[in-house]
Design a protein around this motif. Sequence first.
Motif, PDB file in Angstrom:
ATOM      1  N   ALA A 159      90.367 -28.414  11.156  1.00  0.00           N
ATOM      2  CA  ALA A 159      91.759 -28.620  11.585  1.00  0.00           C
ATOM      3  C   ALA A 159      92.727 -27.816  10.729  1.00  0.00           C
ATOM      4  CB  ALA A 159      92.128 -30.102  11.545  1.00  0.00           C
ATOM      5  N   LEU A 160      92.214 -26.735  10.153  1.00  0.00           N
ATOM      6  CA  LEU A 160      93.096 -25.860   9.392  1.00  0.00           C
ATOM      7  C   LEU A 160      94.070 -25.193  10.356  1.00  0.00           C
ATOM      8  CD1 LEU A 160      91.944 -23.095   6.909  1.00  0.00           C
ATOM      9  CD2 LEU A 160      94.076 -24.361   7.010  1.00  0.00           C
ATOM     10  N   VAL A 218      99.514 -24.037  12.355  1.00  0.00           N
ATOM     11  CA  VAL A 218      98.976 -22.755  11.918  1.00  0.00           C
ATOM     12  C   VAL A 218      98.073 -22.204  13.021  1.00  0.00           C
ATOM     13  CG1 VAL A 218      97.484 -21.585  10.254  1.00  0.00           C
ATOM     14  CG2 VAL A 218      99.062 -23.354   9.479  1.00  0.00           C
ATOM     15  N   ASP A 273     102.636 -20.773  11.510  1.00  0.00           N
ATOM     16  CA  ASP A 273     102.209 -19.711  10.613  1.00  0.00           C
ATOM     17  C   ASP A 273     100.887 -19.141  11.102  1.00  0.00           C
ATOM     18  OD1 ASP A 273     103.897 -19.143   8.140  1.00  0.00           O
ATOM     19  OD2 ASP A 273     103.985 -21.331   8.263  1.00  0.00           O
ATOM     20  N   VAL A 274     100.477 -18.059  10.455  1.00  0.00           N
ATOM     21  CA  VAL A 274      99.278 -17.373  10.922  1.00  0.00           C
ATOM     22  C   VAL A 274      98.274 -17.199   9.792  1.00  0.00           C
ATOM     23  CG1 VAL A 274      98.386 -15.221  11.856  1.00  0.00           C
ATOM     24  CG2 VAL A 274     100.528 -16.157  12.730  1.00  0.00           C
ATOM     25  N   LEU A 275      97.071 -17.636  10.065  1.00  0.00           N
ATOM     26  CA  LEU A 275      95.981 -17.487   9.112  1.00  0.00           C
ATOM     27  C   LEU A 275      95.167 -16.268   9.517  1.00  0.00           C
ATOM     28  CD1 LEU A 275      95.015 -19.534   6.813  1.00  0.00           C
ATOM     29  CD2 LEU A 275      93.048 -19.856   8.283  1.00  0.00           C
ATOM     30  N   ARG A 298     106.299 -17.479  14.183  1.00  0.00           N
ATOM     31  CA  ARG A 298     107.389 -18.051  13.404  1.00  0.00           C
ATOM     32  C   ARG A 298     108.509 -18.583  14.290  1.00  0.00           C
ATOM     33  NH1 ARG A 298     106.977 -20.792  10.480  1.00  0.00           N
ATOM     34  NH2 ARG A 298     109.104 -20.661   9.758  1.00  0.00           N
ATOM     35  N   ALA A 358     100.155 -32.504   8.558  1.00  0.00           N
ATOM     36  CA  ALA A 358      98.988 -32.166   9.374  1.00  0.00           C
ATOM     37  C   ALA A 358      98.083 -33.381   9.529  1.00  0.00           C
ATOM     38  CB  ALA A 358      98.218 -31.013   8.732  1.00  0.00           C
ATOM     39  N   VAL A 410      87.603 -22.914  10.577  1.00  0.00           N
ATOM     40  CA  VAL A 410      89.047 -23.181  10.639  1.00  0.00           C
ATOM     41  C   VAL A 410      89.394 -24.123  11.783  1.00  0.00           C
ATOM     42  CG1 VAL A 410      89.675 -21.056   9.489  1.00  0.00           C
ATOM     43  CG2 VAL A 410      89.510 -21.095  11.985  1.00  0.00           C
TER      44      VAL A 410
END
Lengths: 336, 336
Positions: free
Chosen positions: B114-115, B61, B94-96, B89, B53, B110
């Motif tokens: 840059a999460l 994400v 992925d999913v936060l 997926r 990342a 978030v």
Amino acid sequence: MVKITDVARHAGVSPSTVSYALSGKRPISEETRRRVEEAIRELGYRPHAGARALASSRSNVLALVIPLRAGIHVPVVMRFAVSVVTTARRYDHDVLLLTQEEGDDGLRRVADTALVDALIVMDVQLHDPRLPLLRSLERPSVMIGFPADSAGLTCIDLDFKAAGEVCVEHLARLGHRVVALVGSPPEVYVRRTAFAQRVVQGFTAAADRSGLASSVHPCEASPAAARLVAEQLLREQPALTGVVVHNEPLLEPLIDAFEQLGLRVPGDLSVTAICPDELAESVRVPVTSVALPSAEVGEQAVQLLMKKLGGDAVPEATLLPPRMTERASTAPRTTS
Amino acid sequence: MVKITDVARHAGVSPSTVSYALSGKRPISEETRRRVEEAIRELGYRPHAGARALASSRSNVLALVIPLRAGIHVPVVMRFAVSVVTTARRYDHDVLLLTQEEGDDGLRRVADTALVDALIVMDVQLHDPRLPLLRSLERPSVMIGFPADSAGLTCIDLDFKAAGEVCVEHLARLGHRVVALVGSPPEVYVRRTAFAQRVVQGFTAAADRSGLASSVHPCEASPAAARLVAEQLLREQPALTGVVVHNEPLLEPLIDAFEQLGLRVPGDLSVTAICPDELAESVRVPVTSVALPSAEVGEQAVQLLMKKLGGDAVPEATLLPPRMTERASTAPRTTS
DNA sequence: GCGTGACGTCGAAGCGCTTCGACGGGCGAA
DNA sequence: TTCGCCCGTCGAAGCGCTTCGACGTCACGC
């Protein structure tokens, strides 16, 4: 993007000082801290999650694996998930959502890539295929539910044995002398989590202790089955006045069946259940029940994880005490 | 932890070559790719998410904000969430999970750290307070539902206008000449998303087109209100034979009310609804309905986001065509 | 035969943060 | 007065990956 060096320059300190001011891992003078905070505010600084994760080897993200299987009560899962997210935020963590479907690969992926620091796994089966993986993973995890062998794992759930006891004790206190447990379908006792058996254990133990006559009836989850089991109960235990139901979809049909057989609830028959409060409240006759404390489980699961991440030891098993809510389906036995 | 340099050494190439072999961003010879893949397998290499990342400024994400408000149909939210996760997926994301509760701060956090690379926001209100933020965020987002002013945003939802039309047209095709729409409580038309109005528009337009007599009745979501509106309908439109219900909790009580007033469904009265299939199926008389296609919305939301992340333009508005399932609650008009 | 690309690979420079060791200054103890 | 220590701060070295520019090789066209 504003970065830590910008903040440092603006505050007239070094980047490391900014970092320490933020993390508190070293003492920083009041004055400096103020200046740093002001710089952060003025510049609108936000530390880059990836950089942070790379440098500290902590992502501050938890994985939550939710079940997809049919037969799972969705609102319960949802409440649990919300509670996990909310609690995680209190500890400055976020939650990554995984589905059961992803299986071992998903768990391994998020753990091995350091996407997450720890894992919460819901709906653990008696012989859950994920157990070996969870044991071998280098990251801490907490499981909701108890597998057959929980050695080396951290598990949490409602204390189903105590829940069974509480139901019986409540009925006993109301003067009932003959009680029955209507349980989950037979296959659940074999295949799934241990909770079904534990309810039976609690139910039986408490009935014996209180000197009640009791019987246990696994039952399919269909209205027809409800009817059959109701008839069978009345035939085999004509003096029956108390029933514990541990089978969610059966709750309403069973009450219907009893009433159609001429028994009034709670006039002739007191009914208690182990089920989500939501369900207990939505039945025609609101049912006195022991709740499935999803929010509480979620919160405690996160707290256990935080302790583990902090290097603290935690108990392998955490059993939440049952809490009963009295509603309209139970009443003292009428000794007519 | 095994890292990319380990893989490189093991395969006898440079780290950058490993990276390119993995990402495909530069051509790599068949032979080299094989060696790299083998090294990866042998060493069990997993790229570190944080490092990736940081270097690529892509976290892979997605953030998903789920609603908490009461009155939201939980299984629908859940199906939607699962569909988002599953689709994400497929695109290696992925999913936060975020809760509405976190509000603007959560979104900003978030996004700014840059999460996450992009955001999906559910349950968008007509005048959603998050709109300005979403517009100003440097990261792409997709909203489920349409706010009053959706300029500059990407929105997706069921085409509620068409849904209203489909219901009317179905009734018209069955020969019904007098129809009514029982809608959401009045406040929903003001406060919430635009979907309620759009159903009304579609309903009215289709009725006019087909030359049907029609009326619209916002209605509270209580059994008592159901009774009242049923009585009112029969009084005001004695020739009524077709009803469209767009008010989930009211569906069952309303059918009960009609039957208590002596109207059989579908014998005397045909009922259609716009609601989750689940609900439509669980009513005593399974209801012919236009489904809320949660899974489809979730999937398409992710796909829109992926396009935006890829730099492609996407339509601001995506309306999913309604799909009607015929069940037991509609029948041809009996011209007795 | 040589220029021109395309191909396949490498080395090095970061990405933005944390953390470790070091260091100067002040204070208490001897 | 001096030594030692703690407090507060700094500089530098990574964390593990991606990406950019460069370079050698080979094939092709003229």
